[in-house]
Design a protein around this motif. Structure first.
Motif: not given
Ligand SMILES: Cc1cc2nc3c(=O)[nH]c(=O)nc-3n(C[C@H](O)[C@H](O)[C@H](O)COP(=O)(O)OP(=O)(O)OC[C@H]3O[C@@H](n4cnc5c(N)ncnc54)[C@H](O)[C@@H]3O)c2cc1C
Length: 424
Positions: A18, A23, A43, A52, A125, A161, A263, A292, A294
């Motif tokens: 999902v 990731a 989604e 973002q 979604r 996320g 975050i 951060g 990533i």
């Protein structure tokens, strides 16, 4: 990539991922390359949009992504500004970080996943999980047209996320702080395109910092991430713009796009459940001192591929069978995260005067050289320890517990004293 139709027939997928951020597509690509049938549900209508992120990463990210095609600007240095705008500049001989076209990174990783055999379906979604935890996972999703879809899978990866619906559905506790963030892009900006700038101060960015990042084409990405104290992040952002106007002698104008997001900062007790793994922001795998995420998302994805792949092969997708994912993450990054969370708690309690004193102290003697030599944006607590060991004046600014942490002869433990008791 975007419109690949998702088959939702009777045959269960091996893996439902999902989220098609870094990731998700990194896990999807890795597991598809091992021969598993992988569906990614995203989604939004397009992979990588909306952006973002400020897109500042280390070389490790380029290595993990297997490409540097999305780099828009290497940077060699950083300037850190205290609340009074006194600053210290660090500059290395070569690139120390890279500014990315973040959407291009996401598209690159998604294309790699598709080449490995994963199927990505956008406009889909995830809503909830059905079924007993020991049976195969059945997910309920909704298309962008509002049609309900059911997907059965042996393993569900929550790479969805900061507000992870998968974590909620799997009842995985997320005791995290979510720092509101606000960022805008300015097509034109004065400033040194070779360096990023960091702005500290309780009135502009309590809880983290403000940033100015060159965008590689004469503009800049400017933003703040702050404590969730009820004040809109936009207000802090406006104050940061005021500081930048003072620093540059003229205001930045005509922002082209805004980012409003959050975050996640903290540590999850576990990153797995029955038939579920959490990866990236969903698992709060975000560096606590910088926000951060990533590099950490991509590294966590590799661990998820190894552990998830082994669990699929062994046919044991129980919470116990997936537990090595949490264990391995902790072994590799747990100490760094706990030290960083501790330092963050200290730094967020410093007053503006103390932050100014900190910047002044960093500017003294050979400390800037230490930062250039040891600074690593993925493992920042290493340089903090070197700095504290090199500078008694720095230690004097901070609580005693920190002095004990760097005393000669000690291992590299995580301090236990809660600095919250000391400073307010
Ligand atoms: C303002 C800001 C600036 C940042 N700057 C940097 C930086 O400079 N460097 C850095 O390393 N990190 C930065 N970060 C952090 C970084 O963006 C994240 O850590 C990173 O994107 C995490 O990747 P991810 O794949 O876990 O999550 P995401 O990139 O958030 O991807 C999650 C995906 O899941 C999708 N999704 C969510 N819910 C659902 C659902 N229910 N069903 C289907 N799909 C869903 C989303 O649409 C999204 O595509 C920044 C973050 C912010 C907010």
């Amino acid at each position: 990539v975007n419109e690949a139709p998702g088959s939702t027939g009777a045959e269960p997928w091996d893996v439902l991922v999902v989220g098609a951020g870094p990731a998700g597509t990194a896990v999807a690509g890795g597991l598809a390359a091992k021969g598993y049938r992988v569906l990614v549900a995203e989604e939004h209508a397009r992979v990588g949009r909306p952006v973002q992120c400020a897109g500042l990463v280390s070389r490790r990210v380029l290595d993990l992504a297997g490409s540097s095609s999305m780099v828009v600007r290497p940077v060699r240095g950083a300037a850190v500004f205290g609340p009074s705008l006194r600053s210290i500049t660090f500059r290395a001989d070569g690139p120390r970080a890279f500014v990315l076209d973040r959407a291009a990174l996401d598209v690159h990783l998604a294309e790699r996943a598709v080449r490995s055999g994963a199927e990505i379906r956008t406009g889909l979604r995830f809503d909830r999980l059905l079924g007993p935890p020991n049976g195969e996972a059945v997910a309920e999703l909704t298309t962008s047209e509002g049609a309900p879809v059911r997907v059965a899978a042996r393993l569900v990866v929550g790479a969805d996320g900061v507000a992870s619906a998968v974590a909620r559905a799997a009842r995985i506790r997320r005791p995290v702080e979510i720092l509101p963030a606000f960022e805008a892009e300015f097509p034109k900006s004065p400033g040194d395109p070779d360096q990023v700038e960091v702005y500290l101060g309780r009135t502009i960015a309590p809880g983290l910092f403000g940033w100015w990042i060159p965008d590689g084409s004469g503009g800049a990405r400017v933003g703040v991430a702050v404590d969730a104290d009820g004040t809109p992040a936009r207000l802090y952002f406006e104050r940061l713009l005021g500081r930048l106007a003072t620093r540059f002698g003229s205001p930045l104008a005509n922002p082209t796009s805004y980012v409003v997001s959050g975050i996640p900062i903290g540590e999850l007790p576990r990153l797995h459940g029955d038939r579920v793994l959490l990866v990236g922001d969903a698992g709060a795998q975000v560096k606590p001192l910088s926000g951060g995420g990533i590099y950490t998302a991509l590294r966590a994805a590799e661990l998820a591929v190894e552990v998830g792949g082994a669990a699929l092969a062994a046919g044991d997708l129980s919470s116990r069978g997936l537990a090595p994912y949490t264990t391995r993450w902790r072994e590799e990054l747990g100490d760094e995260f706990r030290r960083a969370l501790y330092l963050r708690r200290i730094l967020t309690r410093l007053s503006d005067a103390e932050l100014d004193a900190l910047v002044d102290a960093l500017g003294g003697g050979s400390l800037a050289g230490t930062i250039v030599a040891f600074g690593d944006i993925d493992f920042p607590t290493r340089v903090v320890r070197e700095l504290l060991a090199a500078s008694p004046s720095l230690v004097r600014l901070l609580p005693k517990a920190l002095g004990a942490w760097v005393a000669p002869g000690r291992a590299y433990p995580v301090p236990e004293v809660d600095p919250g008791e000391r400073r307010k």
